[in-house]
Design a protein around this motif. Structure first.
Motif, PDB file in Angstrom:
ATOM      1  N   UNK A  83     -13.855  20.440   4.571  1.00  0.00           N
ATOM      2  CA  UNK A  83     -12.514  19.902   4.045  1.00  0.00           C
ATOM      3  C   UNK A  83     -11.336  20.472   4.374  1.00  0.00           C
ATOM      4  N   UNK A  84     -10.477  19.989   5.268  1.00  0.00           N
ATOM      5  CA  UNK A  84      -9.159  20.566   5.972  1.00  0.00           C
ATOM      6  C   UNK A  84      -8.130  19.750   5.304  1.00  0.00           C
ATOM      7  N   UNK A  85      -6.711  20.478   5.344  1.00  0.00           N
ATOM      8  CA  UNK A  85      -5.765  19.674   4.962  1.00  0.00           C
ATOM      9  C   UNK A  85      -5.772  19.110   3.301  1.00  0.00           C
ATOM     10  N   UNK A  86      -6.333  19.843   2.529  1.00  0.00           N
ATOM     11  CA  UNK A  86      -6.590  19.247   1.338  1.00  0.00           C
ATOM     12  C   UNK A  86      -5.330  18.771   0.557  1.00  0.00           C
ATOM     13  N   UNK A  87      -5.588  17.740  -0.104  1.00  0.00           N
ATOM     14  CA  UNK A  87      -4.319  17.085  -0.818  1.00  0.00           C
ATOM     15  C   UNK A  87      -4.736  16.927  -2.274  1.00  0.00           C
ATOM     16  N   UNK A  88      -3.629  16.959  -3.417  1.00  0.00           N
ATOM     17  CA  UNK A  88      -4.103  16.977  -4.638  1.00  0.00           C
ATOM     18  C   UNK A  88      -5.062  15.979  -5.024  1.00  0.00           C
ATOM     19  N   UNK A  89      -4.758  14.765  -4.471  1.00  0.00           N
ATOM     20  CA  UNK A  89      -5.735  13.626  -4.732  1.00  0.00           C
ATOM     21  C   UNK A  89      -7.105  13.678  -4.410  1.00  0.00           C
ATOM     22  N   UNK A  90      -7.381  15.052  -3.665  1.00  0.00           N
ATOM     23  CA  UNK A  90      -8.864  15.246  -3.391  1.00  0.00           C
ATOM     24  C   UNK A  90      -9.699  15.946  -4.529  1.00  0.00           C
ATOM     25  N   UNK A  91      -8.587  16.197  -5.453  1.00  0.00           N
ATOM     26  CA  UNK A  91      -9.362  17.054  -6.684  1.00  0.00           C
ATOM     27  C   UNK A  91     -10.275  15.824  -7.347  1.00  0.00           C
ATOM     28  N   UNK A  92     -11.461  16.581  -7.470  1.00  0.00           N
ATOM     29  CA  UNK A  92     -12.584  15.876  -8.140  1.00  0.00           C
ATOM     30  C   UNK A  92     -13.640  16.670  -8.106  1.00  0.00           C
ATOM     31  N   UNK A  93     -14.865  16.126  -9.062  1.00  0.00           N
ATOM     32  CA  UNK A  93     -16.171  16.924  -8.727  1.00  0.00           C
ATOM     33  C   UNK A  93     -16.968  16.122  -7.639  1.00  0.00           C
ATOM     34  N   UNK A  94     -17.594  17.132  -6.582  1.00  0.00           N
ATOM     35  CA  UNK A  94     -18.148  16.503  -5.601  1.00  0.00           C
ATOM     36  C   UNK A  94     -19.589  16.481  -5.629  1.00  0.00           C
ATOM     37  N   UNK A  95     -20.396  15.605  -5.324  1.00  0.00           N
ATOM     38  CA  UNK A  95     -21.664  15.370  -5.704  1.00  0.00           C
ATOM     39  C   UNK A  95     -22.381  15.065  -4.124  1.00  0.00           C
ATOM     40  N   UNK A  96     -23.470  15.903  -3.930  1.00  0.00           N
ATOM     41  CA  UNK A  96     -24.356  15.251  -2.953  1.00  0.00           C
ATOM     42  C   UNK A  96     -25.412  14.299  -3.316  1.00  0.00           C
ATOM     43  N   UNK A  97     -25.926  13.437  -2.316  1.00  0.00           N
ATOM     44  CA  UNK A  97     -26.826  12.475  -2.877  1.00  0.00           C
ATOM     45  C   UNK A  97     -27.675  12.095  -1.684  1.00  0.00           C
ATOM     46  N   UNK A  98     -28.765  11.627  -2.074  1.00  0.00           N
ATOM     47  CA  UNK A  98     -29.819  11.000  -0.986  1.00  0.00           C
ATOM     48  C   UNK A  98     -30.352   9.756  -1.063  1.00  0.00           C
ATOM     49  N   UNK A  99     -30.342   8.983  -0.104  1.00  0.00           N
ATOM     50  CA  UNK A  99     -30.831   7.326  -0.582  1.00  0.00           C
ATOM     51  C   UNK A  99     -32.260   7.413   0.457  1.00  0.00           C
ATOM     52  N   UNK A 100     -33.132   6.940  -0.319  1.00  0.00           N
ATOM     53  CA  UNK A 100     -34.559   6.881   0.294  1.00  0.00           C
ATOM     54  C   UNK A 100     -34.616   5.801   1.354  1.00  0.00           C
ATOM     55  N   UNK A 101     -34.115   4.643   1.010  1.00  0.00           N
ATOM     56  CA  UNK A 101     -34.332   3.596   1.698  1.00  0.00           C
ATOM     57  C   UNK A 101     -33.002   3.004   2.529  1.00  0.00           C
ATOM     58  N   UNK A 102     -33.098   2.334   3.194  1.00  0.00           N
ATOM     59  CA  UNK A 102     -32.182   1.771   4.234  1.00  0.00           C
ATOM     60  C   UNK A 102     -31.275   0.744   3.229  1.00  0.00           C
ATOM     61  N   UNK A 103     -30.107   1.012   3.330  1.00  0.00           N
ATOM     62  CA  UNK A 103     -29.006   0.313   2.637  1.00  0.00           C
ATOM     63  C   UNK A 103     -27.994  -0.373   3.503  1.00  0.00           C
ATOM     64  N   UNK A 104     -27.368  -1.579   3.003  1.00  0.00           N
ATOM     65  CA  UNK A 104     -26.163  -1.881   3.755  1.00  0.00           C
ATOM     66  C   UNK A 104     -24.899  -1.084   3.586  1.00  0.00           C
ATOM     67  N   UNK A 105     -24.846  -0.933   2.156  1.00  0.00           N
ATOM     68  CA  UNK A 105     -23.761  -0.197   2.005  1.00  0.00           C
ATOM     69  C   UNK A 105     -23.914   1.388   1.546  1.00  0.00           C
ATOM     70  N   UNK A 106     -23.601   2.163   2.453  1.00  0.00           N
ATOM     71  CA  UNK A 106     -23.790   3.766   2.364  1.00  0.00           C
ATOM     72  C   UNK A 106     -22.799   4.503   1.426  1.00  0.00           C
ATOM     73  N   UNK A 107     -21.703   3.574   0.818  1.00  0.00           N
ATOM     74  CA  UNK A 107     -20.993   4.427  -0.046  1.00  0.00           C
ATOM     75  C   UNK A 107     -21.031   3.730  -1.645  1.00  0.00           C
ATOM     76  N   UNK A 108     -22.128   2.951  -1.858  1.00  0.00           N
ATOM     77  CA  UNK A 108     -22.204   2.574  -3.128  1.00  0.00           C
ATOM     78  C   UNK A 108     -23.202   3.618  -3.939  1.00  0.00           C
TER      79      UNK A 108
END
Length: 125
Positions: A83-108
């Motif tokens: 993460x470069x050029x970080x902004x105050x609005x990037x403040x958050x808890x960050x999580x990684x996650x794995x999807x087992x199956x094919x999905x249409x929406x990758x960000x749901x």
């Protein structure tokens, strides 16, 4: 069953950089995607970046495009988020996650089956 452990969160000044890491225990070879999400207080969890496991294709939310880079190290079984050029609005808890199956929406978030515990990123002067 996978276990995901994030690390690398910290307090950083605006314009600074951080590198988050997600250590994966177990093989993701037969799964679909691994992604980074974030959640700020009072807001919904949102997708930040995703990597499709089969071919390594990467995807980014518009809010981070050009600033964040997702990558994987197969030898170490880790996925990182630079993460470069970080902004105050990037403040958050960050999580990684794995999807087992094919999905249409990758960000749901509901399409993802395994989650880490999160790491806090605070961007503030």
């Amino acid at each position: 069953q996978l276990q995901l452990v994030e690390s690398g969160g910290d307090l950083v000044q605006p314009g600074g950089s951080l590198r988050l890491s997600c250590a994966v225990s177990g093989s993701t070879a037969n799964y679909y995607a691994i992604a980074w999400f974030r959640q700020a207080p009072g807001k919904d969890r949102e997708g930040v970046s995703c990597l499709r496991i089969s071919d390594g294709s990467t995807y980014y939310a518009d809010s981070v495009k050009g600033r964040f880079t997702i990558s994987r190290d197969n030898a170490k079984n880790t996925v990182s988020l630079q993460m470069n050029s970080l902004k105050p609005e990037d403040t958050a808890t960050y999580y990684c996650a794995v999807a087992r199956f094919v999905q249409i929406s990758l960000f749901y978030p509901n399409n993802y089956d395994f989650w880490g515990q999160g790491t806090q990123v605070t961007v503030s002067s």
